[in-house]
Structures are given as structure tokens and as C-alpha cells.
Design a protein around this motif. Structure first.
Motif: not given
Length: 161
Positions: A3-20, A105-112
Motif C-alpha cells: 500500500r505504501r509503494a502504491e501511494l507513493l507511486a500515485a503521488r509521482v503520477e499526480e505531480g507529473a500529471a499536474g505539471l503536464a 513519470s510512468r516508468q518511475a511510478a512503476e518502479a516505485v
């Protein structure tokens, strides 16, 4: 995946999506605006920069997660890397930068998502934190997660939005 890794990955995705999403709406003039009087990189360079460093940020977190001290990454090294990226990608287009941002960011989230709780909790000395032993989760939060939010705030400020 925990769950922690999933939450962190979702935050990576959220930040990148906001910037994009913000960057997609910029005019050419805004894309070419320097981000500050002391940092002459343009808004476009910064968007591309965020995309370029995701693999580096993940690599640093993986090193800490494996229990390895990171001693050779200093703020001077980061400044040199940033300057080199700005030179190498001086003519980056909005489309290319946004594609890279989405891909990396997608690859980073997958890695997280692949980090275990044990790895997230592992700590080792980290030179960007002055040699303090920090956890892999801290490295992820302070770099891969925070980076897009930090630069989006800077871009908004320089553009008055």
C-alpha cells in the motif's frame, strides 16, 4: 506491491500529471520564459528537466533501499547535471518534453510500485541530505514525488499564475 509503494507511486503520477496539464496550456512565449533572474533555464527546460531526472531519482532511492550509501551526489554535481541538460536540450519542443515527462513519470511510478515496505524503510547515508542516514521512502518523497510539485510552483510564480 504494498500500500505504501502504491501511494507513493500515485503521488509521482499526480505531480507529473499536474505539471503536464499546466504546461500543455502554455503559449510559446510562456514556454520560453526564464524561470528566474539567476536560473536562466526556460519553463520548457524545467519541464524537460523534471522528465529527465526521474530515472536518476529512482536510481538513488534504489541504492538506499539496497542499503548502499550514496556519497558521490552533491548539490554541485546536481547543478552541473542541470546545466548540461539545459545545454543538451536547448531546443526541446513542448511536445517532446511532455512526451518524455509522461513516459518517464510512468516508468518511475512503476518502479516505485516495486519497492517493498522493508526497502522503503531501509536507511543509508545520503550525500544530498548531508550524509544523514535517510530512508528510501524519504528519498522518493523528497525527489521523485516533490520535484514536479516544486517546479510547477516555480513556473506558476514566474508566470504570475
Amino acid at each position: 506491491m504494498g500500500r505504501r509503494a502504491e501511494l507513493l507511486a500515485a503521488r509521482v503520477e499526480e505531480g507529473a500529471a499536474g505539471l503536464a496539464a499546466f504546461a500543455e496550456r502554455l503559449s510559446d512565449a510562456e514556454w520560453g520564459t526564464p524561470v528566474s533572474p539567476t536560473d536562466r533555464r526556460t519553463v520548457g527546460h524545467i519541464v524537460n528537466h523534471v522528465a529527465l531526472v526521474y530515472p536518476i531519482e529512482i536510481g538513488l532511492a534504489r541504492a538506499i533501499a539496497a542499503g548502499n550509501a550514496v556519497t558521490d551526489v552533491t548539490w554541485q554535481v546536481v547543478a552541473e547535471l542541470n546545466a548540461g541538460h539545459a545545454r543538451e536540450h536547448a531546443t526541446v519542443t513542448k511536445a517532446a518534453a511532455l512526451d518524455l515527462l509522461r513516459q518517464n513519470s510512468r516508468q518511475a511510478a512503476e518502479a516505485v510500485r516495486a519497492f517493498s515496505d522493508e526497502e522503503l524503510d531501509r536507511a543509508a547515508p545520503f550525500s544530498l541530505s548531508f550524509g544523514a542516514p535517510v530512508t528510501a521512502q524519504f528519498v522518493l518523497e523528497d525527489h521523485a514525488v516533490r520535484h514536479s510539485w516544486h517546479h510547477l510552483a516555480r513556473i506558476r510564480a514566474v508566470l504570475g499564475r
